[in-house]
Enzyme design. Structure first.
Site, mmCIF file in Angstrom:
data_model
loop_
_atom_site.group_PDB
_atom_site.id
_atom_site.type_symbol
_atom_site.label_atom_id
_atom_site.label_comp_id
_atom_site.label_asym_id
_atom_site.label_seq_id
_atom_site.Cartn_x
_atom_site.Cartn_y
_atom_site.Cartn_z
ATOM 1 N N SER A 189 -3.216 2.830 -0.967
ATOM 2 C CA SER A 189 -2.850 1.526 -0.420
ATOM 3 C C SER A 189 -3.116 1.573 1.074
ATOM 4 O O SER A 189 -3.216 2.655 1.666
ATOM 5 C CB SER A 189 -1.370 1.240 -0.687
ATOM 6 O OG SER A 189 -0.901 0.156 0.091
ATOM 7 N N TYR A 207 7.419 3.762 -2.576
ATOM 8 C CA TYR A 207 6.026 3.328 -2.749
ATOM 9 C C TYR A 207 5.157 3.831 -1.597
ATOM 10 O O TYR A 207 4.102 4.450 -1.825
ATOM 11 C CB TYR A 207 5.961 1.802 -2.820
ATOM 12 C CG TYR A 207 4.554 1.257 -2.855
ATOM 13 C CD1 TYR A 207 3.846 1.212 -4.047
ATOM 14 C CD2 TYR A 207 3.927 0.782 -1.701
ATOM 15 C CE1 TYR A 207 2.548 0.716 -4.089
ATOM 16 C CE2 TYR A 207 2.633 0.288 -1.736
ATOM 17 C CZ TYR A 207 1.954 0.256 -2.930
ATOM 18 O OH TYR A 207 0.670 -0.225 -2.958
ATOM 19 N N LYS A 219 2.042 6.615 -1.709
ATOM 20 C CA LYS A 219 0.671 6.275 -1.346
ATOM 21 C C LYS A 219 0.141 7.156 -0.217
ATOM 22 O O LYS A 219 -1.044 7.486 -0.180
ATOM 23 C CB LYS A 219 0.574 4.793 -0.991
ATOM 24 C CG LYS A 219 0.848 3.869 -2.174
ATOM 25 C CD LYS A 219 -0.074 4.168 -3.363
ATOM 26 C CE LYS A 219 0.112 3.190 -4.500
ATOM 27 N NZ LYS A 219 -0.818 3.444 -5.628
#
Length: 286
Positions: free
Chosen positions: A150, A162, A166
């Protein structure tokens, strides 16, 4: 890791495996690979959505093989590999793309189950993909692996587990690049996809949250506002088809970092001009 002197891994008769293929970027990649004449093995944990997505492509004449797969389960990823080889005889492109969101609140308030779920899919899924498919890719005349991170894997964002996951995917893929380089492997390319805002249903990934993860994190007003803003940005972003086109161009160019959008004055530039340019690293990061 340039592959300009090697056969194109994207083309008629080649085989691609895409995880998270039922929707979003995964479906966009599957659709584009199919349009290039490739056989596409579509993997996703959500069986109804996967069947529908595969039917859409099959009805347009694409050669697709849907395989229900939980990428956090190493045995399931091994079964995915075996099914792909049984169905098409080889694998030339692997996109470790499956991912989930998770809570946006303070890290210390994130329950263990949330950590296990998000890291298990976003990072563990890529680890399983690398361990399972890289030996197979090394057997091909030319092959390529794309790991989806990401833009929040390049600079910090207040997105809880998250963002942590990433960042780890970017580091893992950088390490993989140097592993191949140190072994003198020139016929297998590696890329890390760091997309910005993309129009997907990513914000509802909790629909696939497993029961074993326990109760979800308590969401306060600030966290709700963060999630809503994230979703608004996503809906205003690029289409999955646009991202898929950028990925295909990146694979063909042998590009390591594949970015869908970059503000050159942003924190992204702190990782080096090579990231902004989309080229492979030349020296390990300290």
């Amino acid at each position: 890791m340039s592959s300009s002197h090697l056969p194109d891994v994207i083309g008629s008769g080649k085989v691609a495996v895409v995880t998270g293929a039922a929707s979003g970027i995964g479906f966009g990649l599957s659709e584009r690979f199919a349009a290039e004449g490739m056989h596409v093995v579509m993997a996703d944990v959500e069986e109804p959505a996967l069947s529908k997505a595969a039917s859409v492509l099959a009805d347009s004449g694409a050669s697709v093989l849907p395989v229900v797969t939980d990428v956090s389960d190493a045995a399931a990823v091994e079964a995915l590999r075996d099914t792909a080889v049984s169905g098409f005889g080889a694998v030339h492109v692997v996109c470790n793309n499956a991912g989930v969101g998770g809570p946006h609140g303070p890290l210390w308030e994130c329950p263990p189950g949330e950590w296990d779920w998000v890291l298990g899919v976003n990072l563990g899924g890529v680890i399983n993909g690398v361990r399972t498919f890289m030996p197979l890719l090394l057997e091909q005349e030319a092959a390529h692996m794309v790991n989806t991170a990401s833009i929040f894997g390049v600079f910090a964002g207040a997105l809880g587990p998250y963002g942590v996951s990433k960042h780890a995917v970017v580091a893992l893929t950088e390490t993989l690049y140097f592993n191949l380089q140190s072994l003198g492997v020139a016929h297998v390319g590696v890329s890390v996809l760091c997309p910005g805002a993309v129009r997907t249903n990513f914000g509802t990934s909790a629909r696939n949250r497993p029961p074993w993860a326990g109760p979800p994190a308590v969401t306060g007003t600030a966290e709700q506002a963060s999630a809503e803003q994230f979703n608004r940005l996503a809906q205003a972003g690029a289409s999955p088809a646009e991202v898929a086109g950028i990925v295909v161009d990146g694979i063909r160019a042998g590009r390591f970092y594949i970015l869908t959008s970059v503000n050159r004055s942003s924190a992204v530039t702190r990782r080096g001009a090579e990231i902004v340019a989309g080229g492979p690293p030349t020296v390990p990061f300290p």
